[in-house]
Enzyme design. Structure first.
Site, short mmCIF file in Angstrom:
data_model
loop_
_atom_site.label_atom_id
_atom_site.label_comp_id
_atom_site.label_asym_id
_atom_site.label_seq_id
_atom_site.Cartn_x
_atom_site.Cartn_y
_atom_site.Cartn_z
CG ASP A 8 -0.38 0.24 2.53
OD1 ASP A 8 0.87 0.39 2.60
OD2 ASP A 8 -1.12 0.29 3.52
CB CYS A 65 1.10 -2.18 4.88
SG CYS A 65 1.16 -3.13 6.42
CB THR A 67 2.82 -1.78 10.95
OG1 THR A 67 1.59 -2.35 10.46
CG2 THR A 67 2.56 -0.40 11.53
CG HIS A 98 11.39 -23.61 13.36
ND1 HIS A 98 11.74 -23.38 14.66
CD2 HIS A 98 12.43 -24.32 12.81
CE1 HIS A 98 12.93 -23.93 14.91
NE2 HIS A 98 13.38 -24.48 13.80
CG HIS A 133 9.60 -27.37 12.71
ND1 HIS A 133 9.47 -26.75 13.93
CD2 HIS A 133 10.91 -27.69 12.57
CE1 HIS A 133 10.66 -26.68 14.51
NE2 HIS A 133 11.55 -27.25 13.71
#
Ligand code: RB5
Length: 145
Positions: A8, A65, A67, A98, A133
């Site tokens: 964005d 974006c 954050t 993992h 995993h």
């Protein structure tokens, strides 16, 4: 490897640098925009990238974006997507090793372009370890279904 990428307005500069970097490295890069620094709603981009991976049109994804968090929240709503917001090297590597994460989410207002490129390299160059995993991921998939 086919890599889907999107951003964005909070990640525009980072996204463009990542596209160039991955192309220079020889990857097939499918850019879901944005192509101009205009304000958009991050879920629109996140969902388009995530759906292309769920549909096996791309192998891995990168979303940027402000954050990295909004993109990860939206992408993780798509079945089969494991999107991880990372801002340091250890997490970017171990979320492949993992968690077998298939989308890396970055914050354009959190980390610089140089760090973003290093995290992208770690993410695309690291293979899932499997073994114990896989059992843990199967439990996530089961909950999803
Ligand atoms: C847009 O201003 C901002 O909210 C977005 O880029 C992102 O940080 C959301 O998680």
């Amino acid at each position: 490897m086919r890599i889907a990428i999107g951003c964005d307005h909070g990640g525009f500069e980072h996204k463009n640098a990542i596209v160039e970097h991955l192309k220079d490295r020889g990857f097939e890069v499918n850019d879901f925009g944005i192509t101009e620094p205009v304000s958009v709603d991050y879920p629109d981009i996140a969902l388009a990238v995530a759906k292309s991976i769920a549909a096996n049109e791309n192998d891995l994804g990168i979303l940027v974006c402000g954050t990295g968090i909004g993109m990860s929240l939206a992408a993780n709503k798509v079945k089969g997507i494991r999107a991880a917001a990372c801002s340091e090297h250890f997490s970017a590597k171990y979320t492949r090793l993992h968690n077998n994460s298939n989308i890396l989410c970055l914050g354009g207002r959190v980390i610089g372009v140089g760090t973003a490129l290093e995290l992208v390299d770690l993410f695309v160059d690291t293979e899932f370890e499997g073994g114990r995993h896989q059992r843990r991921i199967d439990k996530i998939t089961e909950a999803e279904n």
